[in-house]
Scaffold this motif. Structure first.
Motif, short mmCIF file in Angstrom:
data_model
loop_
_atom_site.label_atom_id
_atom_site.label_comp_id
_atom_site.label_asym_id
_atom_site.label_seq_id
_atom_site.Cartn_x
_atom_site.Cartn_y
_atom_site.Cartn_z
N GLU A 1 51.65 38.24 40.16
CA GLU A 1 50.61 38.96 39.40
C GLU A 1 50.93 40.45 39.42
O GLU A 1 51.72 40.92 40.23
N SER A 2 50.24 41.20 38.55
CA SER A 2 50.31 42.65 38.66
C SER A 2 49.55 43.06 39.92
O SER A 2 48.50 42.50 40.22
N PRO A 3 50.07 44.04 40.66
CA PRO A 3 49.32 44.49 41.84
C PRO A 3 48.10 45.32 41.46
O PRO A 3 47.27 45.62 42.31
N TYR A 4 48.01 45.69 40.18
CA TYR A 4 46.92 46.58 39.76
C TYR A 4 45.90 45.83 38.92
O TYR A 4 46.24 45.14 37.97
N ASP A 5 44.63 45.99 39.28
CA ASP A 5 43.53 45.46 38.47
C ASP A 5 43.41 46.33 37.21
O ASP A 5 44.08 47.35 37.07
N LEU A 6 42.54 45.94 36.29
CA LEU A 6 42.29 46.80 35.13
C LEU A 6 41.76 48.15 35.60
O LEU A 6 41.03 48.22 36.60
N PRO A 7 42.09 49.24 34.89
CA PRO A 7 41.51 50.54 35.23
C PRO A 7 39.98 50.48 35.16
O PRO A 7 39.42 49.68 34.39
N ALA B 1 52.08 41.00 33.33
CA ALA B 1 52.03 42.45 33.13
C ALA B 1 50.68 42.91 32.54
O ALA B 1 50.27 44.06 32.76
N PHE B 2 49.98 42.05 31.80
CA PHE B 2 48.70 42.45 31.21
C PHE B 2 47.52 42.38 32.18
O PHE B 2 46.38 42.66 31.79
N ARG B 3 47.79 41.96 33.41
CA ARG B 3 46.80 42.04 34.50
C ARG B 3 45.57 41.15 34.30
O ARG B 3 44.49 41.47 34.81
N LEU B 4 45.69 40.06 33.56
CA LEU B 4 44.51 39.25 33.27
C LEU B 4 44.61 37.83 33.82
O LEU B 4 44.08 36.89 33.21
N ALA B 5 45.26 37.65 34.96
CA ALA B 5 45.44 36.29 35.48
C ALA B 5 44.10 35.56 35.64
O ALA B 5 44.02 34.35 35.42
N THR C 1 57.26 39.00 45.19
CA THR C 1 56.73 39.78 44.08
C THR C 1 56.78 41.26 44.42
O THR C 1 56.50 41.66 45.56
N VAL C 2 57.13 42.08 43.43
CA VAL C 2 57.08 43.53 43.61
C VAL C 2 55.61 43.95 43.55
O VAL C 2 54.92 43.65 42.58
#
Ligand SMILES: *Cc1c(COP(=O)(O)O)cnc(C)c1O
Length: 366
Positions: free
Chosen positions: A34-40, A226-230, A343-344
């Protein structure tokens, strides 16, 4: 055995997904890419406000997905039109729809090259579809094309109908090379080539232009990485209008919740902002790779995605135990196919990953 359950299901186990929640509290979750970042926060606020003021909980969602298909077609570019898009509840649903549209009921079998994404085989088996597996070459994880050609020449029953390939592959991170691509381009048109581009935003390498010339190709993509919406479960297929029509026939009518569709639209509208962290992830991938390459204990390969893959040089290294020890220290990674997929994460998470690897390696004479 209960008499009404299909006998072949007895051999299958249900998928044990990532548990999330409290069991991973205090642990860096670097096992699912997953992306490590949530939505802003501004986008979270925007979604909350839409939820509060616009979403009609009592109404069925838009089952045509028209607005989202249009937005995706624009994002994909390359003259792709909305009728060449079909949306799924995650790519997982699309994998199932592809299999229903091509192989179910004894109509076909599928080919995968191991190690690769496990869901193709798992979903095929739930539909009683035979899965043929061929190996990859250890040097670069390219597909053993001699083995693949032998499968096609073999003319098994049911006939081979689908080949699944990830571009770049998970867990190994390699893109399809030109030899593999030429082989795929030359396949007979009654075999569907599925190219899973779940990591496209990281690799920036797409085969979508092939769709215009090849009615037997389909590309899968997802909003989960990459779109952070898992959490929202959204994937899409890009194919000929004929094949997307088949996918639309077999999907459930209201497969995408309204809130998920809204989230995907917002993500696409703010894609520059969401994808802006990709250079950092790629730089961090480089840092992780270089740092881990210092240890003679592991063999590493270069990756085109947001994860790296390593195999122990010493085959007696107990990877399950190593993975467990890393988790105890606070880094959760994936032990898969005789290797480790990491995962990075954020820079801080990656620093901890490196510290935990170092501590374990120093502690044990691997
Ligand atoms: C993560 C991943 C997906 C995404 O699946 P979703 O169901 O869309 O979350 C698809 N394919 C591959 C190879 C993946 O690694």
């Amino acid at each position: 055995m209960v008499g009404f359950i299909r006998a072949d299901l007895a051999a299958l186990a249900s998928y044990t997904p990532h548990t999330g929640g409290t069991s991973t509290e205090g642990v860096d979750r670097l096992d699912t890419n997953e992306s490590p970042y949530d939505l802003p926060l501004e986008l979270q606020a925007k979604l909350s406000s839409l939820y509060q003021h616009q979403l009609e909980n009592n109404r069925y969602p838009d089952g045509s997905h028209q607005e989202l298909k249009q937005a995706i077609a624009t994002y994909v570019g390359q003259k792709i039109t909305p009728d060449q898009i079909s949306l799924g509840n995650g790519s997982d649903e699309l994998i199932r729809s592809v299999l229903i549209a091509t192989c179910v009921g004894g109509a076909g079998s599928v080919l995968v090259a191991d190690p690769t994404f496990s869901m193709y085989e798992i979903i095929a088996k739930t539909l009683a579809i035979p899965v043929i597996k061929i190996p990859r070459r250890l040097e670069d994880f390219s597909v053993d094309l001699d083995a693949a050609a032998a499968v096609i020449a073999n003319q098994q029953l049911p006939p081979l109908r689908v080949i699944f390939l990830v571009h770049p592959n998970s867990p190994t991170g390699n893109l399809l090379n030109s030899t593999e691509l030429n082989w795929l381009y030359g396949l007979p048109s009654d075999i569907l080539v599925v190219i899973d581009e779940a990591y496209f935003e990281y690799s920036q390498n797409s085969l979508v232009t092939a769709i215009a010339e090849r009615p037997n190709w389909v590309i899968l993509r997802t909003f989960s990485k990459a779109f952070r919406l898992a959490a929202h479960r959204l994937g899409y297929a890009i194919a000929s209008p004929e094949f997307t029509t088949a996918l639309e026939k077999v999907r459930l009518p209201y497969n995408l919740p309204s809130f998920s569709q809204t989230a995907a639209l917002i993500a696409l509208n703010h894609r520059q902002e969401l994808l802006a962290c990709i250079p950092e992830i790629l730089a961090e991938r480089q840092r992780l790779t270089q740092s881990l390459a210092q240890y003679p204990h592991f063999r590493l390969w270069s990756s085109s995605a947001n994860f790296i893959y390593l195999c122990p040089q010493n085959p007696s290294l107990d990877l399950a135990q190593f993975t467990q020890n890393l988790k105890t220290r606070g880094t959760l990674i994936r032990h898969t196919a005789g290797g480790l997929r990491v995962t990075v994460g954020t820079p801080a998470e990656n620093t901890r990953t490196l510290e935990h690897f170092e501590a374990l390696i120093n502690q044990n004479p691997y």
